[in-house]
Design a protein around this motif. Structure first.
Motif, PDB file in Angstrom:
ATOM      1  N   LEU A   1     -21.352  -4.843 -20.079  1.00  0.00           N
ATOM      2  CA  LEU A   1     -21.620  -3.579 -19.391  1.00  0.00           C
ATOM      3  C   LEU A   1     -20.945  -3.503 -18.029  1.00  0.00           C
ATOM      4  CD1 LEU A   1     -25.391  -3.083 -20.299  1.00  0.00           C
ATOM      5  CD2 LEU A   1     -23.442  -1.779 -21.159  1.00  0.00           C
ATOM      6  N   ASN A   2     -20.610  -4.649 -17.452  1.00  0.00           N
ATOM      7  CA  ASN A   2     -19.872  -4.633 -16.181  1.00  0.00           C
ATOM      8  C   ASN A   2     -18.512  -3.961 -16.342  1.00  0.00           C
ATOM      9  OD1 ASN A   2     -21.903  -6.046 -14.801  1.00  0.00           O
ATOM     10  ND2 ASN A   2     -21.119  -8.017 -15.528  1.00  0.00           N
ATOM     11  N   ILE A   3     -17.947  -4.073 -17.536  1.00  0.00           N
ATOM     12  CA  ILE A   3     -16.674  -3.419 -17.826  1.00  0.00           C
ATOM     13  C   ILE A   3     -16.894  -1.994 -18.312  1.00  0.00           C
ATOM     14  CG2 ILE A   3     -14.603  -3.518 -19.280  1.00  0.00           C
ATOM     15  CD1 ILE A   3     -15.002  -6.557 -19.432  1.00  0.00           C
ATOM     16  N   LEU A   4     -17.915  -1.812 -19.157  1.00  0.00           N
ATOM     17  CA  LEU A   4     -18.125  -0.521 -19.809  1.00  0.00           C
ATOM     18  C   LEU A   4     -18.703   0.529 -18.868  1.00  0.00           C
ATOM     19  CD1 LEU A   4     -19.602  -1.798 -23.193  1.00  0.00           C
ATOM     20  CD2 LEU A   4     -17.289  -0.943 -22.777  1.00  0.00           C
ATOM     21  N   GLN A   5     -19.522   0.123 -17.906  1.00  0.00           N
ATOM     22  CA  GLN A   5     -20.202   1.101 -17.056  1.00  0.00           C
ATOM     23  C   GLN A   5     -19.230   2.009 -16.300  1.00  0.00           C
ATOM     24  OE1 GLN A   5     -22.781  -0.525 -14.057  1.00  0.00           O
ATOM     25  NE2 GLN A   5     -23.710   1.466 -13.593  1.00  0.00           N
ATOM     26  N   PRO A   6     -18.227   1.463 -15.595  1.00  0.00           N
ATOM     27  CA  PRO A   6     -17.325   2.379 -14.875  1.00  0.00           C
ATOM     28  C   PRO A   6     -16.433   3.205 -15.807  1.00  0.00           C
ATOM     29  CG  PRO A   6     -16.580   0.099 -14.695  1.00  0.00           C
ATOM     30  CD  PRO A   6     -17.933   0.048 -15.322  1.00  0.00           C
ATOM     31  N   LEU A   7     -16.104   2.656 -16.980  1.00  0.00           N
ATOM     32  CA  LEU A   7     -15.219   3.377 -17.893  1.00  0.00           C
ATOM     33  C   LEU A   7     -15.896   4.597 -18.496  1.00  0.00           C
ATOM     34  CD1 LEU A   7     -13.492   0.429 -19.794  1.00  0.00           C
ATOM     35  CD2 LEU A   7     -12.489   1.902 -18.041  1.00  0.00           C
TER      36      LEU A   7
END
Length: 311
Positions: free
Chosen positions: A38-44
């Motif tokens: 989610l650290n990658i997915l949240q901003p995307l």
């Protein structure tokens, strides 16, 4: 993290996460992730901070649905029954217009079972993916319920045949698990009811009607586990009754044995007195006669008790 484009039930692996930012001409993206991804997915995908925080939390999540501007966050609980123990596993879902993100910290069997269903029904929409996933999760509660019912029946049979102290431990343990499940089923049922009744723009109106079937199944499951709770109460009463009956049987046998020996003790008590003038003491066969009387009396009382089914 696994990324797939799903179109007509056909899976196409995607290697570059940036590709998911562009809506596909047909189909949708399914991202199967764990909490760390989610650290990658949240901003995307502009996932809401509170939803991400819930996914990262180590505490047990309550089933719920949260509606944000461009996506929905849904938490449901998958159930498993392994090694005679019930487990609930949290499944978090982010539903967007062109994507669906499933977040799990443990393996969820329903996700594996869902793949051939997507292919068979040629699914190309994320909301239909969500419907089929929740349908599988709810249906699995029925199979677990059947196993619990079989365990209750076996436990009842064992108690009636031969009561053990371990049975009480099993009853208490199973009853506490059923009560725990009942607490979870309430909010999960409400989540499905919201998906069924509330106007949700990310879910097709025609598809939304199908959630009513899932809601009916969720209600049936809740009622079934309510019945199981009552059965566990009856099972505990049966255990206590069996223990009481067993104690009564033992006391009845002891009472019969004591009753048989009372007249025998009386006879031996009389001839154990130290009086000088006791006529029977000088009889040649007096000893054998008294022993015979005692044996006949004891055996006769035993036969009478057996005939009356007292022992």
């Amino acid at each position: 993290m696994k990324i797939r484009m799903v179109n007509s039930g056909v899976f196409t692996p995607i290697d570059d996460i940036q590709a998911t930012l562009t809506a596909p001409e047909q189909g949708f993206y399914w991202i199967d992730a764990d909490a760390e991804d989610l650290n990658i997915l949240q901003p995307l995908f502009s996932l809401h901070d509170l939803a991400v925080e819930d996914c990262l939390s180590e505490e047990e999540q309550r089933p719920k649905i949260e509606i944000y501007e461009d996506h929905y966050f849904i938490v449901i609980n998958s159930i498993r029954f392994d090694d005679e123990e019930i487990f609930l596993r949290s499944l978090s879902v982010f539903l967007g217009r062109n994507y669906i993100i499933t977040v799990t910290n443990q393996k969820i069997n329903e996700l594996r079972t869902l793949k051939p269903i997507l292919w068979e029904q040629e699914v190309s929409e994320p909301d239909r993916f969500l419907y089929l996933l929740i349908d599988l999760v709810v249906d699995n509660y029925f199979s677990v319920g059947d196993r619990i019912e079989a365990k209750i029946e076996k436990l009842e049979e064992d108690i009636l045949m031969h009561t053990k102290k371990s049975h009480l431990i099993e009853i208490i343990g199973l009853r506490s698990e059923i009560l725990w499940l009942k607490k979870v089923l309430g909010p999960q049922k409400e989540v499905i009811n919201i998906l069924n009744k509330k106007d949700l723009r990310l879910i097709d109106d025609q598809l939304q009607k199908y959630f009513s079937d899932i809601y009916e199944n969720a209600v049936k499951i809740a009622e079934t586990f309510e019945t199981y709770r009552d059965l566990m109460g009856n099972l505990r009463e049966a255990y206590q009754s069996s223990i009481a009956n067993r104690a009564n049987e033992i006391m009845r046998v002891f009472t019969a044995i004591t009753t048989i020996f009372i007249p025998l003790t009386l006879i031996t008590g009389i001839y154990g007195m130290n009086f000088t003038n006791m006529p029977e003491l000088d009889m040649k066969y007096g000893y054998f006669m008294i022993i015979g009387i005692m044996a006949t009396l004891g055996f006769g009382m035993f036969l009478i008790f057996r005939k009356k089914d007292w022992i």
